[in-house]
Enzyme design. Structure first.
Site, PDB file in Angstrom:
ATOM      1  CE1 TYR A 109      -3.124   2.317   0.948  1.00  0.00           C
ATOM      2  CE2 TYR A 109      -1.922   3.934   1.667  1.00  0.00           C
ATOM      3  CZ  TYR A 109      -3.653   3.335   1.375  1.00  0.00           C
ATOM      4  OH  TYR A 109      -4.249   4.696   1.368  1.00  0.00           O
ATOM      5  CD  GLU A 197      -6.636   4.417  -1.100  1.00  0.00           C
ATOM      6  OE1 GLU A 197      -6.227   4.441  -0.040  1.00  0.00           O
ATOM      7  OE2 GLU A 197      -7.366   4.816  -1.988  1.00  0.00           O
TER       8      GLU A 197
END
Length: 399
Positions: A109, A197
Site C-alpha cells: 500500500y 492512492e
C-alpha cells in the site's frame, strides 16, 4: 475532483510511473477487442466508478478466456455497484477497464496526501496492500508509516529508504522504488493532487514495482491551472445536486436529511448542521454561498436547495461581516419572490446592520420565520418542519 482509474493511470504514465497495459471498454464487444489487443491469456475486468472497494462489491473479476471477458463485461456493465464508499444506493457502471493479468509476488500500500496540520505532503506506506487502509490503521497501526516531505527539497534519499523499508522492499529494489516514489511525488505536486492512492502497489514475479490500481483526487481550487485535467471530470459519477452547485460556483455537499441549509462560511455551515442535529433535525445539505450573498447568489442557493425533493424546511443562517445584513435581507426577499419555496423558511441574521435587515424581512410580507440566535433558529426550523409535516398529513387524511 475525482477521476477514474483508467484516467489516473494514463496521467501517471506521463510521469513514467509503471502501470499495467489496459484499455477502456463501453460494451462487451470492445472489451473483447481490448483483450485481444493486450494479448496473453489472463485479463482483469474492472468496473470504473468513483469509489473504492470495487472488488468486494463484485466489480473486479479475473478472467481466463475471451468468452469470459465478454460474459463478465456484460455482467458488470449496467450493474449498480454497491461498495462501502458508494453507500447503499451504489453507482451505475457505465464503463469497464480491461487490463493484462499480472504475476503478483506481493501486494503493498502506498499513498500521498496533503497534511494540512503541518503544511506538507505525506507519503503513507504499508506492507498490507489490497486491504482497506482504515482497517489496517484500526487493527495493526504499527504496519503503517507516514513520512512527511520537506517542500523546499522534495523527496530525498533518506525518504526513499524510510518508505522502502516500510514497504518491506529489499535493498536491491531501492533504485526502482526511488524512481517510482520521485515520479509519483512529481505527479502529485505538479498536477495539484489532494490524494494519490496506489492500492495495491505490487511486486511482480519479475521483481518489478507496478501500480495495479490508482485513485486520484485533485484540489478543486487549483483546477483553473489544469484545464486538461478539468476535462476528465465525469459528472455521471457525481451527486447531481453537487454538480449543479459546482456549475453555479457554490460549495455544496448533499446529505440524507430534510432541512436545507443556506449559510455563508464553511465553519458557520458546519456549526449550523451540528445545531440542527442538536435540535432534533437532520440537515439535507452543506451549502456555503460564500462572502457575497447577492440576490442572484441567494436565489441560486434557494433553487439548488429546493431541487432536493427531501427538503421539507429551510434554514438561512447569515453572518454579515464584509456584507451587511440589510443587503443580505434584500437579497433573501428578492430570492423568495423569484423562487417558489413551499416549505417553512427560518432566517437568522447577525452582524453589520442587523436591525435594518430584520426590518426588511418583517416588512416583506413573506411568511418568513425570524430568529436571533443560531440555537433559536435551529429549534424553530425543526418545529416548523414538524408542524408543516403534521398539517400536510392531516390534509391527506381528510382527502
Amino acid at each position: 475532483m475525482n477521476i477514474h482509474e483508467y484516467q489516473a493511470k494514463e496521467l501517471l504514465k506521463e510521469y513514467n510511473v509503471p502501470t499495467v497495459p489496459g484499455f477502456l471498454a463501453l460494451d462487451s464487444e470492445s472489451a473483447v477487442a481490448a483483450a485481444k489487443e493486450i494479448g496473453g491469456d489472463v485479463w482483469v475486468v474492472k468496473a470504473q466508478i468513483h469509489a473504492g472497494g470495487r472488488g468486494k462489491g463484485g466489480g473486479v473479476k479475473v478472467v481466463k478466456s475471451l468468452e469470459e471477458v465478454k460474459s463478465i463485461s456484460e455482467e458488470i456493465l449496467g450493474m449498480n455497484l454497491v461498495t462501502h464508499q458508494t453507500g447503499p444506493k451504489g453507482q451505475l457502471v457505465r464503463k469497464v477497464y480491461i487490463e493484462k493479468g499480472t504475476n503478483i509476488l506481493d501486494e503493498l500500500y502506498l499513498s500521498i496526501v496533503v497534511d494540512r496540520a503541518n503544511s506538507r505532503v505525506n507519503f503513507i506506506a504499508s506492507t498490507e496492500g489490497g486491504m482497506d487502509i482504515e482497517e489496517v490503521a484500526e487493527n495493526t497501526p504499527e504496519k503503517i508509516l507516514t513520512v512527511d516531505i520537506n517542500p523546499s527539497s522534495g523527496i530525498e534519499e533518506k525518504d526513499v529508504i524510510s518508505i522502502s523499508k516500510a514497504l518491506g522492499l529489499d535493498d536491491d529494489l531501492l533504485m526502482k522504488s526511488g524512481a517510482l516514489l520521485k515520479n509519483l511525488y512529481k505527479a502529485f505536486v505538479e498536477t495539484d493532487m489532494s490524494l494519490l492512492e496506489i492500492n495495491p502497489l505490487v511486486l511482480t514475479g519479475d521483481r518489478d514495482l507496478v501500480c495495479l490500481d490508482a485513485k486520484v483526487n485533485f484540489d478543486d481550487n487549483a483546477l483553473f491551472r489544469h484545464p486538461q485535467i478539468s476535462e476528465l471530470r465525469d459528472k455521471s459519477q457525481e451527486d447531481p445536486r453537487e454538480s449543479r452547485a459546482a456549475d453555479r460556483g457554490l460549495s455544496y455537499v448533499g446529505l440524507e436529511g430534510n432541512i436545507g441549509c443556506i449559510v455563508n462560511g464553511a465553519g458557520l455551515a458546519m456549526a449550523t448542521m451540528d445545531t440542527i442535529k442538536l435540535a432534533g433535525g437532520e440537515p439535507a445539505n452543506f451549502l456555503d454561498i460564500g462572502g457575497g450573498a447577492t440576490p442572484e447568489r441567494v436565489a441560486k442557493a434557494f433553487r439548488l436547495v429546493m431541487s432536493d425533493q427531501n427538503v421539507q424546511a429551510v434554514l438561512v443562517n447569515i453572518f454579515a461581516g464584509i456584507n451587511r445584513c440589510d443587503w443580505v435581507a434584500m437579497g433573501v426577499v428578492q430570492a423568495l419572490k423569484e423562487v417558489t419555496v413551499e416549505v417553512p423558511v427560518v432566517i437568522r441574521l447577525a452582524g453589520t446592520n442587523v436591525e435594518e435587515g430584520q426590518r426588511i424581512l418583517a416588512q416583506s410580507g413573506l411568511p418568513i420565520i425570524r430568529a436571533n440566535t443560531l440555537m433559536e433558529a435551529a429549534e424553530r426550523v425543526v418545529v416548523a418542519w414538524q408542524n408543516d409535516l403534521k398539517q400536510n398529513t392531516n390534509i391527506r387524511i381528510a382527502q
